[in-house]
Design an enzyme around this catalytic site. Sequence first.
Site, PDB file in Angstrom:
ATOM      1  N   LYS A  38       0.837  -1.211   0.000  1.00 51.92           N
ATOM      2  CA  LYS A  38       0.000   0.000   0.000  1.00 51.92           C
ATOM      3  C   LYS A  38       0.871   1.261   0.000  1.00 51.92           C
ATOM      4  O   LYS A  38       2.064   1.191   0.324  1.00 51.92           O
ATOM      5  CB  LYS A  38      -0.909  -0.016   1.233  1.00 51.92           C
ATOM      6  CG  LYS A  38      -0.174   0.026   2.569  1.00 51.92           C
ATOM      7  CD  LYS A  38      -1.103  -0.301   3.739  1.00 51.92           C
ATOM      8  CE  LYS A  38      -0.362  -0.287   5.065  1.00 51.92           C
ATOM      9  NZ  LYS A  38      -1.172  -0.868   6.155  1.00 51.92           N
ATOM     10  N   TYR A 264      12.247  31.680   4.473  1.00 52.46           N
ATOM     11  CA  TYR A 264      10.973  32.349   4.740  1.00 52.46           C
ATOM     12  C   TYR A 264      10.803  32.715   6.208  1.00 52.46           C
ATOM     13  O   TYR A 264      11.234  31.969   7.093  1.00 52.46           O
ATOM     14  CB  TYR A 264       9.813  31.436   4.327  1.00 52.46           C
ATOM     15  CG  TYR A 264       9.629  31.328   2.827  1.00 52.46           C
ATOM     16  CD1 TYR A 264       9.561  32.463   2.028  1.00 52.46           C
ATOM     17  CD2 TYR A 264       9.501  30.081   2.228  1.00 52.46           C
ATOM     18  CE1 TYR A 264       9.378  32.359   0.656  1.00 52.46           C
ATOM     19  CE2 TYR A 264       9.310  29.968   0.855  1.00 52.46           C
ATOM     20  CZ  TYR A 264       9.251  31.112   0.077  1.00 52.46           C
ATOM     21  OH  TYR A 264       9.066  31.011  -1.276  1.00 52.46           O
TER      22      TYR A 264
HETATM   23  C1  PLP Z   1      -0.318  -1.847   6.886  1.00 49.96           C
HETATM   24  C2  PLP Z   1      -0.840  -3.135   7.405  1.00 49.96           C
HETATM   25  C3  PLP Z   1       0.026  -4.233   7.595  1.00 49.96           C
HETATM   26  C4  PLP Z   1       1.532  -4.143   7.475  1.00 49.96           C
HETATM   27  O1  PLP Z   1       2.105  -3.725   8.691  1.00 49.96           O
HETATM   28  P1  PLP Z   1       3.679  -3.575   8.893  1.00 49.96           P
HETATM   29  O2  PLP Z   1       3.832  -3.127  10.301  1.00 49.96           O
HETATM   30  O3  PLP Z   1       4.116  -2.539   7.918  1.00 49.96           O
HETATM   31  O4  PLP Z   1       4.277  -4.906   8.617  1.00 49.96           O
HETATM   32  C5  PLP Z   1      -0.552  -5.448   7.939  1.00 49.96           C
HETATM   33  N1  PLP Z   1      -1.891  -5.566   8.122  1.00 49.96           N
HETATM   34  C6  PLP Z   1      -2.732  -4.517   7.988  1.00 49.96           C
HETATM   35  C7  PLP Z   1      -4.180  -4.708   8.232  1.00 49.96           C
HETATM   36  C8  PLP Z   1      -2.232  -3.267   7.629  1.00 49.96           C
HETATM   37  O5  PLP Z   1      -3.066  -2.221   7.527  1.00 49.96           O
END
Ligand code: PLP
Length: 369
Positions: A38, A264
């Site tokens: 993601k 700035y």
């Molecule tokens: C993002 C996510 C993961 C991955 O978690 P990490 O700590 O990056 O390994 C796993 N399960 C769900 C439901 C997530 O939203």
Amino acid sequence: MSKAQETVLEIDLGALTHNFNYLKSKLQPKTKFLAVVKAFAYGSDAIAIAKHLQKLNVDYLAVAYTKEGVALRDAGITIPILVLHPQSINFETLIDRCLEPSLYSKHVLNEFIKVAEVKSQTDYPVHIKFNTGLNRLGFWKNDVDSIVSKLKDTDAVIAKSIFSHLAASEDVNELEFTTTQIETFKTISKVFESKVDYKPWLHLCNTSGVINYTEAHFDMVRCGIGLYGFGNSVKEDENLKPIASLKSVISQIHNIEKNETVGYNRAYKAKGFEKTATIPIGHADGVGRIYGNGKGFVIINGKKAPIIGNVCMDMIMVNISDIDCREGDEVIIFNSAYKASNLAESANTISYEILTAISQRVKRSFLSY
Ligand SMILES: *Cc1c(COP(=O)(O)O)cnc(C)c1O
């Protein structure tokens, strides 16, 4: 490693292979591996990462939103993709592109079944998400009966898996809470399984769960941050390799007199004769304003150069008074030696945030290996 001549996020797919193999070495051979890609694969490049993982025979991918899954399908990714947080407006697209939804509430379960029936699906794979203590997304323990009767009323979908998510898997002080989550998940799955005539897969662990709770791997694990080289602990960070290096270059050097100001709102005032470097990376690239005014730093010729004044949209200025450097020299924002997690700590945040903040404006390049 090439020397940067502009701002670039350099991605090392060899490091990704290393991290994948390391995490897999923690699993029983039969445990499946879902790679979480993601948010542009945690700010890197979801398509390149997914293609590489597909070659490494990863079992599953996951994204947060439908749109992210569609982009992977458009790029030719064929392995199963779980969509962790879909909205019902996208259910048609989701089915058209063979994406598999996490269904986390009565509303989305009902909506998805409706769409699957209209589209004449049979046994379309869905994943039922339970809340076991994170209190973010998911059915409650006492929803099992109504979910099962809903599923029995239709041929359109089948619960391929049931899953939950740990709230504090990286925090050893929360061992008791996490153990309770694991037990709750076991209870829910037992009840669920006793009411259907097939065995859905079970999965619970993210990266830190994989590392800290080997007894809770069940049928599949879901790893994100570990694949990108961070283990949420000093010890595990040593076993993993950050896959991304963020580099830039010195655009211009200024020699400024005492009491002159930089940037700035004149937020920085020189304490004496000072040398500053301007670097073509700003908050629009993912270096947030929180890193300004001395909190964050970059590395130039092996030395720390603090960010002075306010971070601009397209630039930062750093103090190089004590550094021997020239215009055109390379600047490291983070890499495998100067880790993103350290820079994140300077602004009281975590590796996840700094990685995923790297914007799409930053060029991605790939290390050949
Ligand atoms: C993002 C996510 C993961 C991955 O978690 P990490 O700590 O990056 O390994 C796993 N399960 C769900 C439901 C997530 O939203």
